[in-house]
Design a protein around this motif. Structure first.
Motif, mmCIF file in Angstrom:
data_model
loop_
_atom_site.group_PDB
_atom_site.id
_atom_site.type_symbol
_atom_site.label_atom_id
_atom_site.label_comp_id
_atom_site.label_asym_id
_atom_site.label_seq_id
_atom_site.Cartn_x
_atom_site.Cartn_y
_atom_site.Cartn_z
ATOM 1 N N ILE A 181 0.832 -1.205 0.000
ATOM 2 C CA ILE A 181 0.000 0.000 0.000
ATOM 3 C C ILE A 181 0.863 1.250 0.000
ATOM 4 N N ASP A 182 1.821 1.298 0.914
ATOM 5 C CA ASP A 182 2.647 2.491 1.057
ATOM 6 C C ASP A 182 3.490 2.754 -0.186
ATOM 7 N N GLU A 183 4.086 1.701 -0.747
ATOM 8 C CA GLU A 183 4.929 1.888 -1.924
ATOM 9 C C GLU A 183 4.087 2.169 -3.172
ATOM 10 N N PHE A 184 2.876 1.618 -3.229
ATOM 11 C CA PHE A 184 1.995 1.964 -4.348
ATOM 12 C C PHE A 184 1.713 3.455 -4.332
ATOM 13 N N CYS A 185 1.367 3.976 -3.180
ATOM 14 C CA CYS A 185 1.061 5.405 -3.072
ATOM 15 C C CYS A 185 2.278 6.261 -3.410
ATOM 16 N N ALA A 186 3.459 5.810 -3.021
ATOM 17 C CA ALA A 186 4.670 6.601 -3.212
ATOM 18 C C ALA A 186 5.249 6.490 -4.618
ATOM 19 N N ARG A 187 4.948 5.391 -5.347
ATOM 20 C CA ARG A 187 5.661 5.125 -6.600
ATOM 21 C C ARG A 187 4.797 5.120 -7.848
ATOM 22 N N PHE A 188 3.488 4.965 -7.710
ATOM 23 C CA PHE A 188 2.658 4.793 -8.904
ATOM 24 C C PHE A 188 2.761 5.989 -9.846
ATOM 25 N N VAL A 189 2.933 7.180 -9.309
ATOM 26 C CA VAL A 189 2.998 8.367 -10.163
ATOM 27 C C VAL A 189 4.164 8.278 -11.149
#
Length: 354
Positions: A181-189
Motif C-alpha cells: 500500500i505504502d509503496e503503491f502510493c509513493a511510486r505509482f505516479v
C-alpha cells in the motif's frame, strides 16, 4: 502515440526496436544504485558507522526507484491494448512466478535464523505473510503487476485525473505499515508518468543525443540541485520529492543516452539488459560477502567494505545466472512453459518491461 499514452496509427513509437540502447544503460545505472543502496546500508547497520559511500547512496535516493518505475512504464503503450489473457500472462503471471520462486529461495536461507529467534511455526507463518506483504528486496517485482493492472483498468478515466491523483498520493506520505500500500502510493505516479509521457521521454533522449554538450551542462546543474537539497534535508519535502524523482528520472535517461551515444561503460548496458536477473539474485553474494568481511575484519574501512560488497553482489548475481544456465536450472531465470497462460512469444526472456 497520442498525448494520453495510447498507440495511434502510424506512430513512430510503435516501430522502435525491441531493445533501446539508452534504456538499457539507464536500467543498468539504476540496478547498480539499488545493489549499492542495500550493500552500503547493510554494512553500515552491521558495523554501526557510516562509510564514504553513504553520501552517494543519499544522493541517489530521490531518483533511484522513481527512474526504475518510470522506465518500466515507457513501453506499456505498445502492449496495453492486448487481450486480458495475454496481458495478465505477460504482466502479472510473469512477475508472480519469479516473486514466489525467489521469495522461497530467500526464505530458505533466512528461515533458520527466523526459527531460532521465534519458532519454526512462526517462520512458516512469516513465509505465508510474504504473499501479501512483500519480502525483503523483492517488493519491486511484487508491485509491478499491480501497477500494470491498475493502469489497464483505469484507461477509461481521463489520464490527467489519474496522474494528479497519483501525484497527490505521493505527496500525502501514506504510512499504513503495509509495504504494498505504502509503496503503491509513493511510486505509482512515476510508473504512470512513464506510460503517459513516453513520447516526451523519448524526445528528451533524442535531444540529448543531438546536443550532448547542452545535455552535460544540464546534468551538472541537476546534480548540484539534487545534492544541495539532499544535504539540507529538503529532498523529502512534499512536492520537492516528486519534482526530484521526475527530474532525476529524466537525468538518468539523459545520462543513459549520452553513454549509448559514445558507447562507453558497456558493463552498465549489460547490467541493464539483465537488471531483473541481478535484482533477483544479488542478495546471496551480497549477504555472504558482508558477513565474511565483517567477521574477518580484513577490510577495516567501512566505505571500502561497502564498495566490495556492492561489486560482489552484482558480479555474484550474474555468476549465479550463468551457473544456472550451465546446470540447466533455467527455471530460476526463465519462466517454464507450465506457467504460461497465453501463447509464448518466440525467444521470450526475463525483462522488466517490453
Amino acid at each position: 502515440m497520442t498525448s494520453i499514452g495510447t498507440v495511434a496509427g502510424g506512430s513512430s513509437q510503435a516501430f522502435r526496436p525491441e531493445r533501446v540502447d539508452w534504456v538499457d544503460y539507464a536500467k543498468g545505472i539504476c540496478i547498480v544504485m539499488v545493489v549499492m543502496m542495500h550493500s552500503v546500508l547493510g554494512v553500515e547497520l552491521a558495523a554501526g558507522e557510516p562509510g564514504f559511500m553513504h553520501g552517494l547512496v543519499a544522493f541517489a535516493k530521490p531518483f533511484r526507484m522513481p527512474d526504475f518505475f518510470l522506465i518500466s512504464g515507457l513501453f506499456l503503450p505498445l502492449v496495453i491494448d492486448r487481450d486480458w489473457r495475454t496481458y495478465l500472462d505477460r504482466k502479472v503471471v510473469h512477475f508472480a512466478y519469479f516473486y514466489v520462486l525467489w521469495v522461497t529461495i530467500q526464505f530458505g536461507f533466512k528461515a533458520p535464523a527466523f526459527a531460532a529467534e521465534t519458532s519454526w511455526r512462526d517462520a512458516g507463518l512469516l513465509y505465508l505473510e510474504s504473499l501479501i506483504e512483500p519480502f525483503g528486496t523483492l517488493w519491486f517485482i511484487y508491485l509491478l503487476p499491480i501497477f500494470f493492472v491498475v493502469t489497464k483498468l483505469t484507461r477509461r478515466i481521463p489520464p490527467l485525473a489519474i496522474w494528479l491523483a497519483a501525484a497527490l498520493l505521493e505527496t500525502a506520505r501514506i504510512a499504513t505499515g503495509w509495504t504494498a500500500i505504502d509503496e503503491f502510493c509513493a511510486r505509482f505516479v512515476y510508473f504512470y508518468s512513464g506510460y503517459l509521457f513516453a513520447d516526451y521521454v523519448f524526445a528528451l533522449s533524442d535531444r540529448a543525443r543531438r546536443h550532448p554538450a547542452a545535455a552535460l551542462a544540464t546534468l551538472g546543474a541537476w546534480a548540484l540541485v539534487d545534492a544541495g537539497l539532499v544535504a539540507h534535508g529538503a529532498s523529502e519535502w512534499p512536492m520537492v520529492s516528486l519534482l526530484l524523482g521526475l527530474s532525476g528520472a529524466c537525468a538518468i535517461a539523459t545520462m543513459g543516452t549520452l553513454l549509448a551515444h559514445v558507447r562507453r561503460l558497456n558493463f552498465l548496458r549489460f547490467c541493464g539488459q539483465h537488471s531483473i536477473v541481478i535484482y533477483l539474485a544479488f542478495f546471496l553474494p551480497m549477504a555472504t560477502t558482508r558477513t565474511l568481511l565483517l567477521r574477518t575484519g580484513v577490510v577495516p574501512n567501512i566505505g571500502m567494505m561497502s564498495l566490495i560488497v556492492t561489486v560482489v553482489g552484482i558480479i555474484g548475481a550474474l555468476l549465479i545466472w550463468q551457473a544456472a544456465l550451465r546446470l540447466h536450472a533455467h527455471f530460476l531465470f526463465e519462466r517454464p512453459d507450465t506457467f504460461w497462460i497465453a501463447p509464448k512469444r518466440a525467444g521470450a526472456a526475463l525483462q522488466a518491461a517490453e
